[in-house]
Motif scaffolding. Structure first.
Motif, PDB file in Angstrom:
ATOM      1  N   ASN A  29       0.828  -1.215   0.000  1.00 55.85           N
ATOM      2  CA  ASN A  29       0.000   0.000   0.000  1.00 55.85           C
ATOM      3  C   ASN A  29       0.857   1.258   0.000  1.00 55.85           C
ATOM      4  O   ASN A  29       0.568   2.265  -0.646  1.00 55.85           O
ATOM      5  CB  ASN A  29      -0.944  -0.006   1.218  1.00 55.85           C
ATOM      6  CG  ASN A  29      -2.028  -1.060   1.074  1.00 55.85           C
ATOM      7  OD1 ASN A  29      -2.422  -1.425  -0.043  1.00 55.85           O
ATOM      8  ND2 ASN A  29      -2.535  -1.586   2.196  1.00 55.85           N
ATOM      9  N   ALA A  30       1.949   1.172   0.790  1.00 55.98           N
ATOM     10  CA  ALA A  30       2.866   2.324   0.851  1.00 55.98           C
ATOM     11  C   ALA A  30       3.451   2.576  -0.520  1.00 55.98           C
ATOM     12  O   ALA A  30       3.598   3.711  -0.971  1.00 55.98           O
ATOM     13  CB  ALA A  30       3.952   2.060   1.906  1.00 55.98           C
ATOM     14  N   ARG A  31       3.808   1.452  -1.209  1.00 60.14           N
ATOM     15  CA  ARG A  31       4.385   1.623  -2.545  1.00 60.14           C
ATOM     16  C   ARG A  31       3.353   2.229  -3.483  1.00 60.14           C
ATOM     17  O   ARG A  31       3.662   3.107  -4.300  1.00 60.14           O
ATOM     18  CB  ARG A  31       4.849   0.268  -3.073  1.00 60.14           C
ATOM     19  CG  ARG A  31       6.192  -0.197  -2.474  1.00 60.14           C
ATOM     20  CD  ARG A  31       6.827  -1.265  -3.352  1.00 60.14           C
ATOM     21  NE  ARG A  31       5.927  -2.396  -3.544  1.00 60.14           N
ATOM     22  CZ  ARG A  31       5.894  -3.471  -2.734  1.00 60.14           C
ATOM     23  NH1 ARG A  31       6.693  -3.546  -1.685  1.00 60.14           N
ATOM     24  NH2 ARG A  31       5.060  -4.481  -2.996  1.00 60.14           N
ATOM     25  N   LYS A  32       2.139   1.794  -3.386  1.00 60.20           N
ATOM     26  CA  LYS A  32       1.088   2.361  -4.246  1.00 60.20           C
ATOM     27  C   LYS A  32       0.867   3.838  -3.978  1.00 60.20           C
ATOM     28  O   LYS A  32       0.699   4.638  -4.888  1.00 60.20           O
ATOM     29  CB  LYS A  32      -0.218   1.568  -4.035  1.00 60.20           C
ATOM     30  CG  LYS A  32      -0.181   0.174  -4.632  1.00 60.20           C
ATOM     31  CD  LYS A  32      -1.523  -0.534  -4.407  1.00 60.20           C
ATOM     32  CE  LYS A  32      -1.526  -1.920  -5.036  1.00 60.20           C
ATOM     33  NZ  LYS A  32      -2.822  -2.626  -4.828  1.00 60.20           N
ATOM     34  N   GLN A  33       0.909   4.208  -2.700  1.00 61.15           N
ATOM     35  CA  GLN A  33       0.728   5.632  -2.350  1.00 61.15           C
ATOM     36  C   GLN A  33       1.867   6.481  -2.901  1.00 61.15           C
ATOM     37  O   GLN A  33       1.669   7.568  -3.434  1.00 61.15           O
ATOM     38  CB  GLN A  33       0.632   5.790  -0.825  1.00 61.15           C
ATOM     39  CG  GLN A  33      -0.673   5.257  -0.258  1.00 61.15           C
ATOM     40  CD  GLN A  33      -0.729   5.370   1.253  1.00 61.15           C
ATOM     41  OE1 GLN A  33       0.259   5.794   1.897  1.00 61.15           O
ATOM     42  NE2 GLN A  33      -1.876   4.962   1.827  1.00 61.15           N
ATOM     43  N   ARG A  34       3.083   5.911  -2.781  1.00 65.99           N
ATOM     44  CA  ARG A  34       4.230   6.685  -3.301  1.00 65.99           C
ATOM     45  C   ARG A  34       4.120   6.811  -4.817  1.00 65.99           C
ATOM     46  O   ARG A  34       4.439   7.840  -5.409  1.00 65.99           O
ATOM     47  CB  ARG A  34       5.533   5.998  -2.912  1.00 65.99           C
ATOM     48  CG  ARG A  34       5.910   6.200  -1.435  1.00 65.99           C
ATOM     49  CD  ARG A  34       7.367   5.839  -1.190  1.00 65.99           C
ATOM     50  NE  ARG A  34       7.632   4.427  -1.473  1.00 65.99           N
ATOM     51  CZ  ARG A  34       7.518   3.450  -0.563  1.00 65.99           C
ATOM     52  NH1 ARG A  34       7.126   3.705   0.673  1.00 65.99           N
ATOM     53  NH2 ARG A  34       7.787   2.182  -0.898  1.00 65.99           N
ATOM     54  N   SER A  36       1.374   6.882  -6.543  1.00 64.38           N
ATOM     55  CA  SER A  36       0.325   7.877  -6.833  1.00 64.38           C
ATOM     56  C   SER A  36       0.858   9.285  -6.661  1.00 64.38           C
ATOM     57  O   SER A  36       0.578  10.208  -7.458  1.00 64.38           O
ATOM     58  CB  SER A  36      -0.882   7.636  -5.910  1.00 64.38           C
ATOM     59  OG  SER A  36      -1.436   6.370  -6.184  1.00 64.38           O
ATOM     60  N   ARG A  37       1.656   9.489  -5.605  1.00 62.72           N
ATOM     61  CA  ARG A  37       2.233  10.833  -5.388  1.00 62.72           C
ATOM     62  C   ARG A  37       3.150  11.230  -6.541  1.00 62.72           C
ATOM     63  O   ARG A  37       3.134  12.365  -7.004  1.00 62.72           O
ATOM     64  CB  ARG A  37       2.996  10.844  -4.079  1.00 62.72           C
ATOM     65  CG  ARG A  37       2.105  10.785  -2.857  1.00 62.72           C
ATOM     66  CD  ARG A  37       2.955  10.682  -1.614  1.00 62.72           C
ATOM     67  NE  ARG A  37       2.126  10.480  -0.445  1.00 62.72           N
ATOM     68  CZ  ARG A  37       2.587  10.130   0.765  1.00 62.72           C
ATOM     69  NH1 ARG A  37       3.906   9.918   0.914  1.00 62.72           N
ATOM     70  NH2 ARG A  37       1.767   9.972   1.785  1.00 62.72           N
TER      71      ARG A  37
END
Length: 272
Positions: A29-34, A36-37
């Motif tokens: 999830n953290a990777r996906k958020q990064r 997206s950013r």
């Protein structure tokens, strides 16, 4: 991923424990958020670049349009300058021609002025000469008149200053309180003859009746002092002159009368 530690999560027959799987999900999830950013940042960056590029294009267009207008304005200004220069050149040519015409007129007027000045000087000199002559003649006339008007004894005799007919000479005398002279004695004839040096009218005529000589006081002639052969009434000679002509045949102070046309011009001797 924390402190440089990588966790590799694999789903191999659910060999991992529940904690490990949970950790892997969090990491994913953290990777996906990064991601997206990053995508958002890239999108924003590209948007900003597009905006800046659009602004640059707009500014470039405005600049090019302004330069084009400036160049057009410059061309118009240059054309106006050319037209102004051509107009000024035409005006200069016209003024040059007018200046040449004016210079020619000035030279002509200067020549005429010099000629007028020369003529004026000549006329002024003649004027001075005439004034001097008039003054001299006036002095002589005054002397003559003085001499003539001072020939007075018991009566006064004077001679007119102008050549006139017999009638005008008589009027000249009458305007001065006198009349043409009456000569009724030998002594008076000699005296009058001594006063004159030219042919003059006396107060005798036969204008009213041919052959009937009368004096201006209407008295009849009693004694005459005629030249030889006179009066002869040639060409209606009705008025009498004292003919001063010492060279004439038969002339003497007692033989000097002659009949002449009354319109003849000569001076008259007056008696007052």
């Amino acid at each position: 991923m924390e402190s440089g530690t990588f966790y590799v999560c694999r789903n191999i027959n659910n060999r991992s424990g529940p904690r490990t799987q949970s950790r892997c999900k969090v990491e994913e999830n953290a990777r996906k958020q990064r991601g997206s950013r990053c995508l958002v940042l890239i999108t924003v960056g590209l948007g900003l670049i597009c905006v800046l590029l659009l602004v640059f294009i707009i500014m470039l267009h405005i600049t090019i349009t302004a330069e084009r207008d400036l160049i057009k304005s410059y061309k118009n200004t240059v054309e106006e300058f050319k037209q102004t220069i051509n107009s000024l050149q035409d005006n200069y040519t016209d003024l040059t021609q007018k200046n040449l015409v004016l210079e020619t007129k000035y030279k002509d007027l200067t020549t005429e002025k010099n000629q007028f000045q020369s003529n004026f000087s000549s006329l002024n000199q003649k004027k001075l000469e005439l004034e001097s002559r008039v003054t001299s003649l006036s002095d002589e006339l005054q002397k003559e008149e003085s001499k003539q008007r001072n020939l007075c004894g018991s009566v006064c005799f004077f001679i007119s200053t102008e050549l006139m007919s017999w009638s005008d000479s008589r009027q000249y005398c009458r305007d001065r309180g006198a009349d043409l002279v009456i000569i009724n004695t030998e002594e008076k004839q000699r005296f009058i003859s001594s006063l004159v040096s030219e042919r003059v009218w006396i107060g005798l005529s036969d204008r009213e009746q041919e052959g009937n000589m009368k004096w201006v006081d209407n008295s009849t002639l009693k004694q005459g002092f005629w030249l030889k052969g006179e009066p002869n009434n040639t060409d209606n000679e009705d008025c009498i002159e004292l003919n001063y002509n010492r060279e004439k045949l038969g002339w003497s102070p007692l033989n000097s009368w002659n009949d002449d046309q009354c319109s003849a011009k000569k001076k008259g001797i007056c008696e007052k």
